[in-house]
Design an enzyme around this catalytic site. Structure first.
Site, PDB file in Angstrom:
ATOM      1  N   ASP A  12       0.862  -1.188   0.000  1.00  0.00           N
ATOM      2  CA  ASP A  12       0.000   0.000   0.000  1.00  0.00           C
ATOM      3  C   ASP A  12       0.907   1.249   0.000  1.00  0.00           C
ATOM      4  O   ASP A  12       1.870   1.317   0.774  1.00  0.00           O
ATOM      5  CB  ASP A  12      -0.912  -0.009   1.236  1.00  0.00           C
ATOM      6  N   ILE A  13       0.592   2.235  -0.840  1.00  0.00           N
ATOM      7  CA  ILE A  13       1.466   3.430  -0.911  1.00  0.00           C
ATOM      8  C   ILE A  13       1.212   4.406   0.238  1.00  0.00           C
ATOM      9  O   ILE A  13       1.971   5.348   0.413  1.00  0.00           O
ATOM     10  CB  ILE A  13       1.337   4.222  -2.245  1.00  0.00           C
TER      11      ILE A  13
ATOM     12  N   GLU B  80     -12.509   2.902  -1.641  1.00  0.00           N
ATOM     13  CA  GLU B  80     -12.054   4.011  -2.488  1.00  0.00           C
ATOM     14  C   GLU B  80     -11.587   3.538  -3.853  1.00  0.00           C
ATOM     15  O   GLU B  80     -11.662   4.276  -4.831  1.00  0.00           O
ATOM     16  CB  GLU B  80     -10.930   4.777  -1.782  1.00  0.00           C
ATOM     17  N   VAL B  81     -11.065   2.320  -3.918  1.00  0.00           N
ATOM     18  CA  VAL B  81     -10.612   1.757  -5.200  1.00  0.00           C
ATOM     19  C   VAL B  81     -11.488   0.540  -5.485  1.00  0.00           C
ATOM     20  O   VAL B  81     -11.573  -0.387  -4.669  1.00  0.00           O
ATOM     21  CB  VAL B  81      -9.119   1.355  -5.148  1.00  0.00           C
TER      22      VAL B  81
ATOM     23  N   HIS C 177     -10.081  -5.800  -2.939  1.00  0.00           N
ATOM     24  CA  HIS C 177      -8.789  -5.888  -2.262  1.00  0.00           C
ATOM     25  C   HIS C 177      -8.980  -6.091  -0.777  1.00  0.00           C
ATOM     26  O   HIS C 177      -9.949  -5.598  -0.188  1.00  0.00           O
ATOM     27  CB  HIS C 177      -7.925  -4.646  -2.519  1.00  0.00           C
TER      28      HIS C 177
ATOM     29  N   HIS D 178      -6.813  -5.546   2.796  1.00  0.00           N
ATOM     30  CA  HIS D 178      -5.648  -4.960   3.452  1.00  0.00           C
ATOM     31  C   HIS D 178      -5.087  -5.978   4.442  1.00  0.00           C
ATOM     32  O   HIS D 178      -5.851  -6.603   5.182  1.00  0.00           O
ATOM     33  CB  HIS D 178      -6.046  -3.718   4.261  1.00  0.00           C
TER      34      HIS D 178
END
Ligand code: AMP
Length: 139
Positions: free
Chosen positions: A34-35, A98-99, A103, A105
């Site tokens: 994760d960025i 948000e995306v 996914h 985490h």
């Protein structure tokens, strides 16, 4: 439900159209850092095939992703000498997503250490170091 958008940012990562720090992949899934890490070693696991989230994913997509979540969860326990792992997953904007490519985490956790606030870009070199520790724990 809204249709899958093939131009979402994780679809672009899968096609290598934008950079990412990959730590693991198999035929069905990809794990990358994760960025905006909320903990050291914060990574994301996605299916390689399209779906927005848990609500439209197939049982096979979910099974493949959870297998990789478990594998990476164990790896971050080792890599960061963690006391636990938080697995987070959000569905649709109202659910915190948000995306819009499914996914999960994976966040290594230590006793009495809170997650950092969301939305702060991480240091690229530090993220790369953490990725290397995870790859080493996988090998
Ligand atoms: P959410 O959809 O709420 O689960 O959050 C999306 C997550 O994707 C956030 O933790 C972001 O920091 C992360 N993110 C957004 N863009 C990228 C990117 N290009 N590479 C890696 N992680 C990203």
């Amino acid at each position: 439900m809204t249709a899958y958008d093939p131009d979402n940012i994780f679809a672009k990562i899968l096609r290598d159209e934008i950079p990412s720090t990959r730590v693991f992949e198999d035929d069905e899934t990809l794990a990358f850092m994760d960025i905006m890490p909320r903990a050291d070693g914060h990574l994301l696991v996605i299916p390689k095939t399209p779906c927005r989230n848990v609500l439209d994913a197939s049982p096979d997509q979910l099974a493949a992703v959870i297998r990789t979540v478990q594998k990476l969860g164990r790896a971050v326990m080792t890599a960061f000498d963690a006391d636990g792992v938080t697995v987070q997953q959000f569905n649709e904007a109202a659910g915190g997503q948000e995306v819009f490519h499914l996914h999960f985490h994976v966040l290594p956790r230590h006793e009495d250490v809170s997650l950092r606030p969301p939305g702060k870009m991480g240091d690229f070199d530090v993220i790369a170091e953490h990725a290397e520790k995870i790859r080493a724990a996988l090998s």
